[in-house]
Design an enzyme around this catalytic site. Structure first.
Site, mmCIF file in Angstrom:
data_model
loop_
_atom_site.group_PDB
_atom_site.id
_atom_site.type_symbol
_atom_site.label_atom_id
_atom_site.label_comp_id
_atom_site.label_asym_id
_atom_site.label_seq_id
_atom_site.Cartn_x
_atom_site.Cartn_y
_atom_site.Cartn_z
ATOM 1 N N GLY A 250 0.789 -1.220 0.000
ATOM 2 C CA GLY A 250 0.000 0.000 0.000
ATOM 3 C C GLY A 250 0.824 1.274 0.000
ATOM 4 O O GLY A 250 2.024 1.271 0.249
ATOM 5 N N ARG A 251 0.112 2.374 -0.320
ATOM 6 C CA ARG A 251 0.711 3.714 -0.289
ATOM 7 C C ARG A 251 2.027 3.766 -1.067
ATOM 8 O O ARG A 251 3.005 4.326 -0.599
ATOM 9 C CB ARG A 251 0.954 4.167 1.150
ATOM 10 N N ALA A 252 2.000 3.226 -2.223
ATOM 11 C CA ALA A 252 3.258 3.100 -2.976
ATOM 12 C C ALA A 252 3.140 3.725 -4.374
ATOM 13 O O ALA A 252 3.280 3.044 -5.363
ATOM 14 C CB ALA A 252 3.641 1.623 -3.070
#
Ligand SMILES: *[C@@H]1O[C@H](CO)[C@@H](O)[C@H](O)[C@H]1NC(C)=O
Ligand SMILES: *[C@@H]1O[C@H](CO)[C@@H](O)[C@H](O)[C@H]1NC(C)=O
Ligand SMILES: *[C@@H]1O[C@H](CO)[C@@H](O)[C@H](O)[C@H]1NC(C)=O
Length: 387
Positions: A250-252
């Site tokens: 995530g959040r990548a």
């Protein structure tokens, strides 16, 4: 034998004397860090900490592992175990903030290394440069705070309380400007690999870095790190180029913030995303994004669904729209490539993203290369020991 040995030593010292390799490009164009200060390697942890925070322009060589893990002792606080706790491949939480819900259990005491939660402060006009493949900062991150003109190159930031969410970030950019993060590697980090505060992060280029999410302690319980890049400053300009992101959930990256008046212009170009059981792009409001020439291989969610419903402008070059860039950026854009195992990338063609990017100035807009070579070239050059 002896002659060869001497020649090797000579070459090594020539490399050391060189300091930073190349020149900042993209949004961070003009960043010089410690400039032409004589490169020098600190002898110990205390001297590294002093050199990072003092008022002197410096080129600081990281020629070995600087291991801060136990340097400030341990801290104990309340926390919570999640449904898959640290003993079962999960990542537990320091503090009780996230303790609600049926998957969390409050616990009175979690003990972690204090250094992880107390990053090294970085002042203006610094370059931090790893030597060969030896440059490792372990157990403690770096915080560029109320400072500008910073370069970190060829350094692996590693092993910061990876069992614990809130155990520490690798690089924090807060109330800053002119930051170039190049050929670095991030692995086994408690919280974010790169994070901004709410204040402006300013002009930032993140290039040729490896974000390695393999972990025994996963917030998503799947051996992958969730907290990759959280870029939520109030006036930010990012070039995100040539990076290698793998085994992340995530959040990548995640960028933007709904706060009224915030602005974030984001150019993601020629990055390679591989084997991610989760999401890559997660984009908030008040952002203008050009996402081009990236390759996604076996990535479950290249971009989250809410990204396209926020008050933002995205141009991710749906096939056939490449030439829409020409009149605004002076060159065509390159479509992204979705290889086998990847979910769909919702096509968005909001040219307002291009207009805002162009307004930053042509000198801060990097070129794009054909997607066909991206996977191989990024794997060959991203991370440390590749310069
Ligand atoms: C950084 O360099 C600039 C330009 O030389 C200078 O004005 C500023 O005072 C320096 N900042 C620090 C903290 O040394
Ligand atoms: C991604 O997964 C494939 C298939 O399991 C594997 O061949 C490849 O090496 C993996 N990539 C990385 C970076 O581990
Ligand atoms: C896809 O990535 C997962 C990890 O997210 C890995 O376990 C799997 O082997 C990969 N599959 C292929 C075909 O690359």
């Amino acid at each position: 034998m002896k002659a060869i040995f001497l020649a090797t030593v000579f070459l090594a010292s020539a490399v050391i004397a060189a300091g930073v390799t190349g020149t900042a490009f993209g949004m961070a164009t003009g960043t010089t860090g410690g400039g032409d200060a004589t490169p020098a390697a600190p002898s110990d942890l205390a001297l590294l900490e002093t050199w990072l925070s003092d008022d002197t322009a410096r080129v600081i060589l990281i020629d070995k592992t600087f291991d801060f893990t136990s340097s400030l002792g341990t801290t104990t606080s309340a926390g919570c175990y999640q449904v898959c706790d640290v003993y079962n491949g999960g990542q537990d939480y320091i503090g009780t903030l996230s303790c609600s819900g049926s998957t969390m259990t409050a616990v009175s005491s979690i003990t972690y290394n204090a250094a992880g939660a107390s990053p090294l402060l970085v002042n203006s006009n610094k370059s931090i440069v790893g030597v060969g493949s030896a440059g490792i900062i372990q157990g403690r991150g770096l915080r560029i705070y109320s400072a500008s003109n910073f370069i970190i190159q060829n350094v692996h930031v590693y092993n910061i309380n990876p069992q614990y969410v809130w155990g520490g970030d690798a690089i924090t950019i807060q109330d800053a400007d002119m930051v170039w993060i190049d050929h670095c590697k991030f692995s086994l980090i408690g919280r974010q690999m790169i994070v901004s505060g709410y204040a402006p992060a300013g002009h930032v280029t993140i290039s040729n870095c490896e974000f390695d999410g393999r972990t025994y302690w996963s917030a998503t319980c799947n051996s992958q790190h969730y907290w990759t890049l959280l870029l939520i400053g109030s006036k930010d300009f990012y070039t995100f180029s040539g990076n290698y992101l793998h085994h992340l959930s995530g959040r990548a990256p995640h960028y933007g913030i709904s706060t009224s008046g915030a602005t974030n212009i984001f150019h993601a170009v020629n990055n390679y995303f591989e084997n991610m059981s989760g999401h890559a792009f997660d984009i908030e409001a008040n952002t203008w994004s050009l996402i081009e020439g990236n390759v996604f291989s076996n990535v479950t969610t290249p971009m989250t669904a809410p990204s396209t419903t926020k008050s933002n402008a995205i141009f991710d070059v749906p096939s056939g729209t490449e030439s829409a860039c020409t009149s605004i950026l002076g060159r065509a854009c390159v479509a992204n490539s979705l290889l086998s195992g990847s979910g769909a990338l919702t096509g968005v063609e909001n040219t307002e993203a291009l207009t805002q990017l162009a307004a930053v100035g042509a000198s801060r807009i990097v070129a794009v290369t054909a997607v066909s070579g991206v996977a191989a070239s990024v794997k060959a050059s991203a991370g440390i020991g590749k310069l």
